[in-house]
Design an enzyme around this catalytic site. Sequence first.
Site, PDB file in Angstrom:
ATOM      1  CB  ILE A  12      -1.001  -0.026   1.180  1.00 21.78           C
ATOM      2  CG1 ILE A  12      -1.810  -1.341   1.133  1.00 21.78           C
ATOM      3  CG2 ILE A  12      -1.949   1.176   1.128  1.00 21.78           C
ATOM      4  CD1 ILE A  12      -2.689  -1.596   2.360  1.00 21.78           C
ATOM      5  CB  ILE A  51      10.704   3.968  11.679  1.00 22.80           C
ATOM      6  CG1 ILE A  51      10.120   2.687  12.260  1.00 22.80           C
ATOM      7  CG2 ILE A  51      10.294   4.143  10.213  1.00 22.80           C
ATOM      8  CD1 ILE A  51       8.595   2.742  12.437  1.00 22.80           C
ATOM      9  CB  ALA A  73       7.481   1.334   8.553  1.00 21.78           C
ATOM     10  CG  ASN A  75       6.553  -7.031  11.451  1.00 20.41           C
ATOM     11  OD1 ASN A  75       7.256  -6.741  12.408  1.00 20.41           O
ATOM     12  ND2 ASN A  75       7.069  -7.381  10.278  1.00 20.41           N
ATOM     13  CE1 TYR A 140      -1.220  -5.279  11.231  1.00 22.89           C
ATOM     14  CE2 TYR A 140      -3.473  -6.011  10.871  1.00 22.89           C
ATOM     15  CZ  TYR A 140      -2.416  -5.195  10.544  1.00 22.89           C
ATOM     16  OH  TYR A 140      -2.543  -4.293   9.524  1.00 22.89           O
ATOM     17  CG  HIS A 188      -3.389 -10.771   1.812  1.00 22.74           C
ATOM     18  ND1 HIS A 188      -2.053 -10.483   1.910  1.00 22.74           N
ATOM     19  CD2 HIS A 188      -3.970 -10.199   2.889  1.00 22.74           C
ATOM     20  CE1 HIS A 188      -1.842  -9.770   3.001  1.00 22.74           C
ATOM     21  NE2 HIS A 188      -2.985  -9.581   3.613  1.00 22.74           N
ATOM     22  NE  ARG A 282      -7.074 -16.776   7.760  1.00 17.31           N
ATOM     23  CZ  ARG A 282      -6.770 -15.867   6.828  1.00 17.31           C
ATOM     24  NH1 ARG A 282      -5.793 -16.114   5.967  1.00 17.31           N
ATOM     25  NH2 ARG A 282      -7.423 -14.736   6.753  1.00 17.31           N
TER      26      ARG A 282
HETATM   27  N1  UFG Z   1      -9.166 -17.077   2.768  1.00 16.29           N
HETATM   28  C1  UFG Z   1      -9.399 -18.346   2.273  1.00 16.29           C
HETATM   29  N2  UFG Z   1      -8.355 -19.006   1.715  1.00 16.29           N
HETATM   30  C2  UFG Z   1      -7.102 -18.469   1.614  1.00 16.29           C
HETATM   31  C3  UFG Z   1      -6.887 -17.175   2.111  1.00 16.29           C
HETATM   32  C4  UFG Z   1      -7.948 -16.497   2.696  1.00 16.29           C
HETATM   33  O1  UFG Z   1     -10.522 -18.872   2.361  1.00 16.29           O
HETATM   34  O2  UFG Z   1      -6.207 -19.149   1.111  1.00 16.29           O
HETATM   35  C5  UFG Z   1     -10.292 -16.336   3.358  1.00 16.29           C
HETATM   36  C6  UFG Z   1     -10.031 -15.910   4.782  1.00 16.29           C
HETATM   37  O3  UFG Z   1     -10.379 -16.925   5.675  1.00 16.29           O
HETATM   38  C7  UFG Z   1     -10.915 -14.671   4.877  1.00 16.29           C
HETATM   39  C8  UFG Z   1     -10.901 -14.088   3.473  1.00 16.29           C
HETATM   40  O4  UFG Z   1     -10.473 -15.145   2.622  1.00 16.29           O
HETATM   41  O5  UFG Z   1     -12.212 -15.053   5.187  1.00 16.29           O
HETATM   42  C9  UFG Z   1      -9.935 -12.933   3.308  1.00 16.29           C
HETATM   43  O6  UFG Z   1      -8.690 -13.318   3.854  1.00 16.29           O
HETATM   44  P1  UFG Z   1      -7.361 -12.452   3.692  1.00 16.29           P
HETATM   45  O7  UFG Z   1      -6.262 -13.212   4.370  1.00 16.29           O
HETATM   46  O8  UFG Z   1      -7.179 -12.075   2.272  1.00 16.29           O
HETATM   47  O9  UFG Z   1      -7.691 -11.127   4.485  1.00 16.29           O
HETATM   48  P2  UFG Z   1      -8.190 -10.918   6.002  1.00 16.29           P
HETATM   49  O10 UFG Z   1      -9.619 -10.499   5.899  1.00 16.29           O
HETATM   50  O11 UFG Z   1      -7.882 -12.058   6.866  1.00 16.29           O
HETATM   51  O12 UFG Z   1      -7.198  -9.782   6.485  1.00 16.29           O
HETATM   52  C10 UFG Z   1      -7.229  -8.472   6.040  1.00 16.29           C
HETATM   53  C11 UFG Z   1      -5.833  -7.867   6.102  1.00 16.29           C
HETATM   54  C12 UFG Z   1      -5.349  -7.842   7.512  1.00 16.29           C
HETATM   55  C13 UFG Z   1      -6.330  -7.150   8.374  1.00 16.29           C
HETATM   56  C14 UFG Z   1      -7.701  -7.747   8.222  1.00 16.29           C
HETATM   57  C15 UFG Z   1      -8.721  -6.996   8.976  1.00 16.29           C
HETATM   58  O13 UFG Z   1      -4.971  -8.613   5.303  1.00 16.29           O
HETATM   59  O14 UFG Z   1      -4.114  -7.165   7.562  1.00 16.29           O
HETATM   60  O15 UFG Z   1      -8.077  -7.752   6.862  1.00 16.29           O
HETATM   61  O16 UFG Z   1      -9.553  -7.893   9.576  1.00 16.29           O
HETATM   62  F1  UFG Z   1      -5.975  -7.227   9.665  1.00 16.29           F
END
Ligand code: UFG
Length: 331
Positions: A12, A51, A73, A75, A140, A188, A282
């Site tokens: 981003i 930083i 910046a 994690n 996080y 993601h 998950r």
């Molecule tokens: N998912 C799957 N299979 C995968 C990966 C993800 O089914 O292989 C699902 C996850 O369970 C979730 C959705 O797809 O339901 C989106 O998952 P992401 O990992 O893409 O994103 P998240 O919603 O978990 O996380 C994002 C940001 C985080 C932030 C969060 C806020 O990446 O940094 O939104 O809740 F914290």
Amino acid sequence: MAVLVTGGAGYIGSHTVAELIEHGEKVVVADNLSTGHKGAVLDVPFYAVDIRDSEEMTALMQRHDIDTVVHFAANSLVGESVQDPLKYYENNVAATAKLLSAMVKANVKKVVFSSTAAVYGEPERTPIEESDEKEPTNPYGETKLAIEKMLDWSYKAYGLKSIRLRYFNAAGAHGTLPIGEDHRPETHLIPIILQVALGQREAVSVFGTDYPTPDGTCIRDYIHVMDLASAHRLAVHRLRSEEGGAESFNLGNGSGFSVKEVIEVARAVTGHAIPAIEVERRAGDPAALVASSDQARRLLGWQPEYADMSAIVSSAWAWHSSHPHGYDDET
Ligand code: UFG
């Protein structure tokens, strides 16, 4: 007058640098490259600095006449934060305290901070509004919330103005510049689906099909990375005006898509079958996260351009198919 972007070599961050440059801002990037990519740094002054190095950070703010910091910046892996919370307190909370100290020393009193929907935890209602309850379900989100509170107190004590942008699910890529999403490891949903379409993975795992949603899979609010970038640009403008103080804004499209729906959209966009395997939930995934971004529209004048899910997935696909190995394809 110039903007310092910490984490400007990240996903981003690099797209926000592009947006700021395209709108005539002078930009300087600081990134220790722990997760960022050198190839994502656009043609601006770049410092491979941590930083936490307050002396160097103060010096570079003075050298470049920085008036505003856009602070990415950090994690950002939810799962890792549960395994190793102290890493997140160290690299997110403690490091940001150092950065803010350097800013106060250099008399830089404006910061746009990269926050997250994870501050809300399991939401009490959707769409989520900024004042809704914040009960993070992982370190996080907890560390991002701690930083928001640090910024509240810093406004009261030092007059340090802040805008905290709580992103929902970022996706997509710039489109003309060679920057896009490249996380190692990739966790993601959209990049993983596209790796299946590229033949780099056999199938996508669908994490849980027994959620209380229409098709049983999790619902998320996907927002194009350039729409996030434009919100940062508008936040910089607001901080420079007489408005604002210590504010938080949600950034999302306001409509949710289930995991199965996203996979369907990707099948249509890529023309690939994209096999999906249904597996267990998950840990720590809320059933549905959808933003109300009314405040950002009203107070920042923000208007997302990519409300359409297939436009977002097409944008991500254009980057992934032209850069199947991410920044390793840049020479
Ligand atoms: N998912 C799957 N299979 C995968 C990966 C993800 O089914 O292989 C699902 C996850 O369970 C979730 C959705 O797809 O339901 C989106 O998952 P992401 O990992 O893409 O994103 P998240 O919603 O978990 O996380 C994002 C940001 C985080 C932030 C969060 C806020 O990446 O940094 O939104 O809740 F914290």
